[in-house]
Design a protein around this motif. Structure first.
Motif, PDB file in Angstrom:
ATOM      1  N   ASP A 350      14.758 -31.361   2.930  1.00 16.63           N
ATOM      2  CA  ASP A 350      14.107 -30.064   3.073  1.00 16.63           C
ATOM      3  C   ASP A 350      12.623 -30.246   2.833  1.00 16.63           C
ATOM      4  N   ASN A 351      11.891 -30.464   3.917  1.00 12.69           N
ATOM      5  CA  ASN A 351      10.474 -30.804   3.826  1.00 12.69           C
ATOM      6  C   ASN A 351       9.587 -29.586   4.059  1.00 12.69           C
ATOM      7  N   TYR A 352      10.126 -28.373   3.809  1.00 14.36           N
ATOM      8  CA  TYR A 352       9.431 -27.154   4.221  1.00 14.36           C
ATOM      9  C   TYR A 352       8.991 -26.297   3.038  1.00 14.36           C
ATOM     10  N   LYS A 353       8.826 -26.930   1.871  1.00 14.63           N
ATOM     11  CA  LYS A 353       8.433 -26.170   0.692  1.00 14.63           C
ATOM     12  C   LYS A 353       7.218 -26.823   0.047  1.00 14.63           C
ATOM     13  N   LEU A 354       6.339 -25.979  -0.521  1.00 17.54           N
ATOM     14  CA  LEU A 354       5.240 -26.511  -1.317  1.00 17.54           C
ATOM     15  C   LEU A 354       5.811 -27.174  -2.573  1.00 17.54           C
ATOM     16  N   GLY A 355       5.111 -28.184  -3.056  1.00 20.45           N
ATOM     17  CA  GLY A 355       5.574 -28.863  -4.259  1.00 20.45           C
ATOM     18  C   GLY A 355       5.911 -30.309  -4.011  1.00 20.45           C
ATOM     19  N   GLY A 356       5.912 -30.725  -2.754  1.00 17.72           N
ATOM     20  CA  GLY A 356       6.135 -32.125  -2.469  1.00 17.72           C
ATOM     21  C   GLY A 356       7.593 -32.492  -2.367  1.00 17.72           C
ATOM     22  N   ILE A 357       7.842 -33.677  -1.840  1.00 13.62           N
ATOM     23  CA  ILE A 357       9.207 -34.117  -1.599  1.00 13.62           C
ATOM     24  C   ILE A 357       9.960 -34.338  -2.903  1.00 13.62           C
ATOM     25  N   ILE A 358       9.247 -34.702  -3.981  1.00  8.09           N
ATOM     26  CA  ILE A 358       9.924 -34.918  -5.264  1.00  8.09           C
ATOM     27  C   ILE A 358      10.543 -33.608  -5.761  1.00  8.09           C
ATOM     28  N   GLY A 359       9.829 -32.499  -5.558  1.00 10.07           N
ATOM     29  CA  GLY A 359      10.390 -31.210  -5.944  1.00 10.07           C
ATOM     30  C   GLY A 359      11.660 -30.895  -5.191  1.00 10.07           C
ATOM     31  N   THR A 360      11.660 -31.177  -3.894  1.00 19.06           N
ATOM     32  CA  THR A 360      12.859 -30.974  -3.079  1.00 19.06           C
ATOM     33  C   THR A 360      13.994 -31.862  -3.561  1.00 19.06           C
ATOM     34  N   ILE A 361      13.677 -33.120  -3.871  1.00 24.49           N
ATOM     35  CA  ILE A 361      14.689 -34.064  -4.353  1.00 24.49           C
ATOM     36  C   ILE A 361      15.326 -33.556  -5.639  1.00 24.49           C
ATOM     37  N   ASN A 362      14.519 -33.043  -6.553  1.00 18.96           N
ATOM     38  CA  ASN A 362      15.063 -32.528  -7.808  1.00 18.96           C
ATOM     39  C   ASN A 362      15.994 -31.346  -7.574  1.00 18.96           C
TER      40      ASN A 362
END
Length: 378
Positions: A350-362
């Motif tokens: 999910d690459n569509y949110k602010l906060g970077g890929i690490i935030g999505t991974i978490n």
């Protein structure tokens, strides 16, 4: 053949985060990695790379970054952290295992085949191969006649091979902007080809991370935060049209959500453009022997081209009926698959949110592990 309860494919940050959560939750797992290191892709990235997100929001689950790490973590310190994370949670991937097929069995399990000839049978397969698995390599007419070198940014390390050359960077995402800056700061004659509107945000404003400010503005009602952010960018960068760039009409968060394009986090590229150290040019129309002809008709003689043209997840290349699960940008629609693909999970797509890929991974790894433990459901 024994059945593995949870098979994680990929030991980058997404795979590590999932494994760390599983270890903490008492879940059994095995993990496969095609490279020779955890966080293997980060070992290959260019030397000057830092995270653009602040360290307090960028660590993996259950293990913060060391206190002495800088606010924006450099690549080398990040790979050291990944090694430390694997040791801390006793994560021991099977390295050199490159998965080429994931096929559903008649019993509803998943058969995972690798190029080494091994086959793994899994009740659940967690795909952590990332949105940046396959470099996107566009082609142009005349490209084969070009006498210079064309490489993808995935192979770029530093400016040494580019000294005393004329270099064209194609694409102004975060990678293209930073590689162009790296080249320009080291005295290389640098051009950057930009064909689409760009959304640029400063990494810091008055010594404060813009990521933190953006999170606070996002809480404001009626799009007020987007409006304030736009005024800040106008004041900070001025009219970027003067430098050959077309500003995006969409606020950064909206652009990311609707198009999948991450805003350019500026760490000095715009200043280098304003100073004439980076020359902005139009999109490439076709190649000639000594360079390119641009879409505006300009002939540009160059020696080397770096394609900062992004990547593709391409999970449909190895997952049976994988194209059925994809969204309009070629990524899995949701982290927890259903229907025919029940038992497959996707972390970090999910690459569509602010906060970077690490935030999505978490976020994704938490949802997946909770679902496997029966603590939540779709």
């Amino acid at each position: 053949m024994s059945i593995i309860k949870n098979l994680i494919i990929g030991a980058g940050p997404a795979g590590l985060a999932t494994a760390g959560r599983m270890r903490t939750s008492g879940l059994e797992f095995e993990i496969l990695e095609r490279g020779e290191n955890v966080g293997n892709a980060w070992h290959q990235h260019y030397d000057r790379l830092h995270l653009h997100t602040v360290k307090q929001w960028s660590s993996l689950p259950h293990l913060p970054f060391p206190e002495d790490y800088p606010l924006y973590v450099p690549r080398k310190e990040l790979t050291d952290y990944f090694d430390r994370y694997a040791k801390h949670f006793d994560i021991s991937p099977t390295f050199g295992e490159d998965v080429y097929a994931i096929v559903k069995t008649d019993q509803g399990n998943w058969e995972v085949k690798t190029h080494s000839g091994k086959v793994y049978l899994a009740e659940r397969a967690i795909i952590a191969t990332g949105v940046n698995r396959v470099p996107n390599m566009p082609r142009w007419d005349g490209q084969d006649k070009f006498q210079g070198d064309i490489t993808h940014s995935v192979t770029y390390k530093n400016t040494e091979p580019y000294q005393e050359k004329r270099v064209l960077v194609v694409g102004m995402g975060n990678t293209g902007a930073e590689i162009a800056l790296d080249l320009a700061e080291n005295g290389v004659e640098t051009y950057i080809s930009v064909r689409s509107p760009v959304s640029i945000v400063p990494r810091d404003l008055n010594g404060r991370p813009v990521q933190v400010t953006a999170a606070q503005l996002a809480r404001l009602p009626f799009g007020l935060g987007d409006w304030i952010g736009k005024q800040i960018r106008k004041v900070y960068f001025g009219d970027i049209r003067k430098y050959g760039l077309e500003p995006s009409n969409l606020p950064p968060a909206v652009q990311l959500r609707e198009t999948g394009k991450t805003p350019v986090v500026d760490i000095g590229t715009m200043q280098a453009i304003k100073e004439g150290k980076i020359n902005v040019v139009k999109g490439v129309d076709h190649f000639i022997e000594t360079g390119v002809q641009l879409e505006d008709g300009q002939l540009l003689e160059i020696d080397k081209v770096v394609l900062a043209t992004g990547y593709r997840a391409k999970v449909e290349d190895f997952i049976e009926r994988g194209s059925e699960m994809l969204d309009q940008f070629g990524c899995p629609k949701q982290p927890i698959a259903d229907g025919y693909h029940k038992g497959l999970y996707f972390v970090g797509f999910d690459n569509y949110k602010l906060g970077g890929i690490i935030g999505t991974i978490n976020t994704d790894s938490d949802s997946i592990v909770r679902q496997i433990r029966g603590l939540n459901s779709l």
